[in-house]
Design a protein around this motif. Structure first.
Motif, PDB file in Angstrom:
ATOM      1  N   GLY A  13       0.823  -1.203   0.000  1.00  0.00           N
ATOM      2  CA  GLY A  13       0.000   0.000   0.000  1.00  0.00           C
ATOM      3  C   GLY A  13       0.857   1.252   0.000  1.00  0.00           C
ATOM      4  N   ASN A  14       0.353   2.286  -0.660  1.00  0.00           N
ATOM      5  CA  ASN A  14       1.067   3.554  -0.780  1.00  0.00           C
ATOM      6  C   ASN A  14       0.131   4.706  -0.446  1.00  0.00           C
ATOM      7  OD1 ASN A  14       3.763   2.795  -2.437  1.00  0.00           O
ATOM      8  ND2 ASN A  14       2.035   1.565  -3.157  1.00  0.00           N
ATOM      9  N   CYS A  15       0.601   5.631   0.388  1.00  0.00           N
ATOM     10  CA  CYS A  15      -0.196   6.801   0.718  1.00  0.00           C
ATOM     11  C   CYS A  15       0.709   7.861   1.336  1.00  0.00           C
ATOM     12  CB  CYS A  15      -1.322   6.455   1.690  1.00  0.00           C
ATOM     13  SG  CYS A  15      -2.437   7.843   2.052  1.00  0.00           S
ATOM     14  N   TYR A  16       0.613   9.094   0.806  1.00  0.00           N
ATOM     15  CA  TYR A  16       1.446  10.197   1.282  1.00  0.00           C
ATOM     16  C   TYR A  16       0.590  11.456   1.409  1.00  0.00           C
ATOM     17  CZ  TYR A  16       4.499   6.818  -0.962  1.00  0.00           C
ATOM     18  OH  TYR A  16       5.083   5.641  -1.362  1.00  0.00           O
ATOM     19  N   ARG A  17       0.929  12.277   2.392  1.00  0.00           N
ATOM     20  CA  ARG A  17       0.213  13.538   2.578  1.00  0.00           C
ATOM     21  C   ARG A  17       1.213  14.689   2.579  1.00  0.00           C
ATOM     22  NH1 ARG A  17      -3.640  13.754   7.593  1.00  0.00           N
ATOM     23  NH2 ARG A  17      -1.667  13.682   8.733  1.00  0.00           N
ATOM     24  N   LEU A  18       0.886  15.711   1.782  1.00  0.00           N
ATOM     25  CA  LEU A  18       1.680  16.931   1.724  1.00  0.00           C
ATOM     26  C   LEU A  18       0.871  18.048   2.366  1.00  0.00           C
ATOM     27  CD1 LEU A  18       3.043  15.108  -0.391  1.00  0.00           C
ATOM     28  CD2 LEU A  18       3.307  17.113  -1.859  1.00  0.00           C
ATOM     29  N   THR A  19       1.492  18.786   3.272  1.00  0.00           N
ATOM     30  CA  THR A  19       0.795  19.856   3.983  1.00  0.00           C
ATOM     31  C   THR A  19       1.562  21.166   3.823  1.00  0.00           C
ATOM     32  OG1 THR A  19      -0.055  18.285   5.621  1.00  0.00           O
ATOM     33  CG2 THR A  19      -0.129  20.623   6.203  1.00  0.00           C
ATOM     34  N   ILE A  27      -1.443  11.964  -1.887  1.00  0.00           N
ATOM     35  CA  ILE A  27      -1.026  11.313  -3.127  1.00  0.00           C
ATOM     36  C   ILE A  27      -1.151   9.804  -2.943  1.00  0.00           C
ATOM     37  CG2 ILE A  27       0.746  11.099  -4.891  1.00  0.00           C
ATOM     38  CD1 ILE A  27       2.107  13.554  -3.785  1.00  0.00           C
ATOM     39  N   ASP A  28      -1.996   9.212  -3.742  1.00  0.00           N
ATOM     40  CA  ASP A  28      -2.311   7.783  -3.713  1.00  0.00           C
ATOM     41  C   ASP A  28      -2.926   7.372  -2.378  1.00  0.00           C
ATOM     42  OD1 ASP A  28      -1.714   7.152  -6.336  1.00  0.00           O
ATOM     43  OD2 ASP A  28       0.376   6.669  -5.921  1.00  0.00           O
ATOM     44  N   CYS A  29      -3.754   6.349  -2.449  1.00  0.00           N
ATOM     45  CA  CYS A  29      -4.409   5.848  -1.232  1.00  0.00           C
ATOM     46  C   CYS A  29      -4.629   4.351  -1.397  1.00  0.00           C
ATOM     47  CB  CYS A  29      -5.728   6.571  -0.981  1.00  0.00           C
ATOM     48  SG  CYS A  29      -6.420   6.210   0.644  1.00  0.00           S
ATOM     49  N   GLY A  30      -3.586   3.594  -1.070  1.00  0.00           N
ATOM     50  CA  GLY A  30      -3.633   2.146  -1.209  1.00  0.00           C
ATOM     51  C   GLY A  30      -4.059   1.413   0.045  1.00  0.00           C
ATOM     52  N   PHE A  31      -4.740   2.133   0.953  1.00  0.00           N
ATOM     53  CA  PHE A  31      -5.235   1.550   2.201  1.00  0.00           C
ATOM     54  C   PHE A  31      -6.685   1.962   2.418  1.00  0.00           C
ATOM     55  CE2 PHE A  31      -0.720   2.493   2.741  1.00  0.00           C
ATOM     56  CZ  PHE A  31      -0.209   1.289   3.200  1.00  0.00           C
ATOM     57  N   LEU A  50      -4.805  12.828  -5.067  1.00  0.00           N
ATOM     58  CA  LEU A  50      -4.277  12.497  -6.387  1.00  0.00           C
ATOM     59  C   LEU A  50      -4.038  10.999  -6.463  1.00  0.00           C
ATOM     60  CD1 LEU A  50      -1.518  15.269  -6.528  1.00  0.00           C
ATOM     61  CD2 LEU A  50      -3.864  15.466  -7.368  1.00  0.00           C
ATOM     62  N   ILE A  51      -4.542  10.362  -7.525  1.00  0.00           N
ATOM     63  CA  ILE A  51      -4.343   8.931  -7.720  1.00  0.00           C
ATOM     64  C   ILE A  51      -3.530   8.726  -8.992  1.00  0.00           C
ATOM     65  CG2 ILE A  51      -5.451   6.705  -8.115  1.00  0.00           C
ATOM     66  CD1 ILE A  51      -5.864   7.778  -5.289  1.00  0.00           C
ATOM     67  N   CYS A  59      -4.797   2.616  -4.991  1.00  0.00           N
ATOM     68  CA  CYS A  59      -6.165   3.156  -5.060  1.00  0.00           C
ATOM     69  C   CYS A  59      -7.181   2.396  -4.210  1.00  0.00           C
ATOM     70  CB  CYS A  59      -6.636   3.192  -6.520  1.00  0.00           C
ATOM     71  SG  CYS A  59      -6.892   1.557  -7.251  1.00  0.00           S
ATOM     72  N   LYS A  60      -6.736   1.513  -3.344  1.00  0.00           N
ATOM     73  CA  LYS A  60      -7.658   0.687  -2.554  1.00  0.00           C
ATOM     74  C   LYS A  60      -8.634   1.520  -1.731  1.00  0.00           C
ATOM     75  CE  LYS A  60      -7.562  -3.213   0.697  1.00  0.00           C
ATOM     76  NZ  LYS A  60      -6.658  -4.131   1.455  1.00  0.00           N
ATOM     77  N   GLY A  61      -8.197   2.696  -1.265  1.00  0.00           N
ATOM     78  CA  GLY A  61      -9.040   3.518  -0.407  1.00  0.00           C
ATOM     79  C   GLY A  61      -9.911   4.527  -1.116  1.00  0.00           C
ATOM     80  N   VAL A  62      -9.934   4.515  -2.442  1.00  0.00           N
ATOM     81  CA  VAL A  62     -10.673   5.539  -3.180  1.00  0.00           C
ATOM     82  C   VAL A  62     -12.159   5.533  -2.846  1.00  0.00           C
ATOM     83  CG1 VAL A  62     -11.462   6.200  -5.492  1.00  0.00           C
ATOM     84  CG2 VAL A  62      -9.036   5.828  -5.072  1.00  0.00           C
ATOM     85  N   ALA A  63     -12.780   4.365  -2.796  1.00  0.00           N
ATOM     86  CA  ALA A  63     -14.219   4.296  -2.498  1.00  0.00           C
ATOM     87  C   ALA A  63     -14.518   4.905  -1.133  1.00  0.00           C
ATOM     88  CB  ALA A  63     -14.694   2.841  -2.557  1.00  0.00           C
ATOM     89  N   ASP A  64     -13.655   4.625  -0.141  1.00  0.00           N
ATOM     90  CA  ASP A  64     -13.829   5.209   1.196  1.00  0.00           C
ATOM     91  C   ASP A  64     -13.700   6.733   1.144  1.00  0.00           C
ATOM     92  OD1 ASP A  64     -14.099   2.689   2.244  1.00  0.00           O
ATOM     93  OD2 ASP A  64     -12.102   2.598   3.121  1.00  0.00           O
ATOM     94  N   LEU A  65     -12.712   7.223   0.406  1.00  0.00           N
ATOM     95  CA  LEU A  65     -12.492   8.664   0.302  1.00  0.00           C
ATOM     96  C   LEU A  65     -13.711   9.362  -0.285  1.00  0.00           C
ATOM     97  CD1 LEU A  65      -8.835   8.590  -1.044  1.00  0.00           C
ATOM     98  CD2 LEU A  65      -9.539   9.523   1.168  1.00  0.00           C
ATOM     99  N   LEU A  66     -14.229   8.810  -1.372  1.00  0.00           N
ATOM    100  CA  LEU A  66     -15.392   9.416  -2.018  1.00  0.00           C
ATOM    101  C   LEU A  66     -16.616   9.358  -1.098  1.00  0.00           C
ATOM    102  CD1 LEU A  66     -14.878   7.933  -5.591  1.00  0.00           C
ATOM    103  CD2 LEU A  66     -14.574  10.320  -4.920  1.00  0.00           C
ATOM    104  N   LYS A  67     -16.770   8.265  -0.389  1.00  0.00           N
ATOM    105  CA  LYS A  67     -17.898   8.116   0.543  1.00  0.00           C
ATOM    106  C   LYS A  67     -17.859   9.181   1.633  1.00  0.00           C
ATOM    107  CE  LYS A  67     -20.054   4.698   3.602  1.00  0.00           C
ATOM    108  NZ  LYS A  67     -19.959   3.295   4.133  1.00  0.00           N
TER     109      LYS A  67
END
Length: 232
Positions: A13-19, A27-31, A50-51, A59-67
């Motif tokens: 899984g890959n996921c990064y946050r820039l603040t 950037i990416d959400c693989g969880f 961003l995906i 992209c595993k977490g995309v559905a959760d993010l949109l929800k």
């Protein structure tokens, strides 16, 4: 203040946050989100996600993010693959497009992988960030970059050694060489860019079996002379 956080990097899984200025992009959400929450992740200040491509570890977490009401940007190819073309929170961002997301300006560029994939050139104040993962080559050269977030998955030496030892089959050997950044290609890419403003390099997506964190860190530090970290 500008900050980069990693919540996971690799095939799991890959996921990064820039603040920047109290605003964030992901950037990416693989969880799944519940797994990210346990790592201290929050959505409260996230202005967009961003995906890069449609592989599950990105992209595993995309559905959760949109929800949960997050605005998610991806290429039309990825939207089609994930069947999200008609979700109003899923915005199109193709290679060559530029979008303003809060304090961040993001330009997408195409990468070479085994499915359609994009990288990101991101600007926030005086910070210029290049994000590249899951690509064996990048044809673009960048100037004024302050932060490199770049995959170094394996080296040709490590995969050759694994192949001859029988721990890596020929099909995966060929796929790695044509879908993921090797140390050798990453070094050549870095040499081709303007590194005069570079402050740090984040090594992403290290292979558990064919990566050598200490070696890769050493080689990039020797080339760039800046802080180098290996994200896991």
């Amino acid at each position: 203040m500008f900050r980069i956080e990693s919540f996971g990097s690799g095939s799991g899984g890959n996921c990064y946050r820039l603040t920047y200025n109290n605003q964030s992009i992901v950037i990416d959400c693989g969880f799944r989100l519940n797994a990210l929450y346990r790592k201290g992740f929050t959505l409260s200040d996230v202005k967009g996600v961003l995906i890069s491509h449609a592989h599950n570890d990105h992209c595993k977490g995309v559905a959760d993010l949109l929800k949960h009401g997050a605005v998610v940007y991806m290429s039309d190819d990825t939207r089609r693959t994930l069947d999200l073309r008609y979700n109003f929170l899923c915005r199109q961002l193709n290679a060559g497009d530029t979008v303003k997301i809060g304090e961040f300006t993001v330009k997408a560029f195409d990468l070479q992988h085994d499915i359609p994939n994009i990288g990101f050139l991101i600007k926030a104040g005086d910070n210029v960030i290049v994000y590249i993962t899951d690509s064996y080559y990048c044809k673009y050269r960048f100037k004024g970059v302050t932060h490199m977030m770049i995959e170094i998955n394996h080296s040709y030496e490590t995969i050759e050694r694994s192949l001859h030892a029988g721990t890596l089959n020929k099909a995966l050997y060929k796929r790695l060489k044509t879908s993921h950044f090797s140390l050798e290609n990453a070094i050549q890419f870095l040499k081709s860019c303007d590194l005069s403003h570079l402050k740090e390099v984040r090594i992403l997506h290290l292979s558990q079996d064919n990566g050598d964190a200490e070696l890769f860190k050493y080689e990039v530090e020797r080339l760039t002379g800046v802080l180098v970290s290996v994200e896991r």
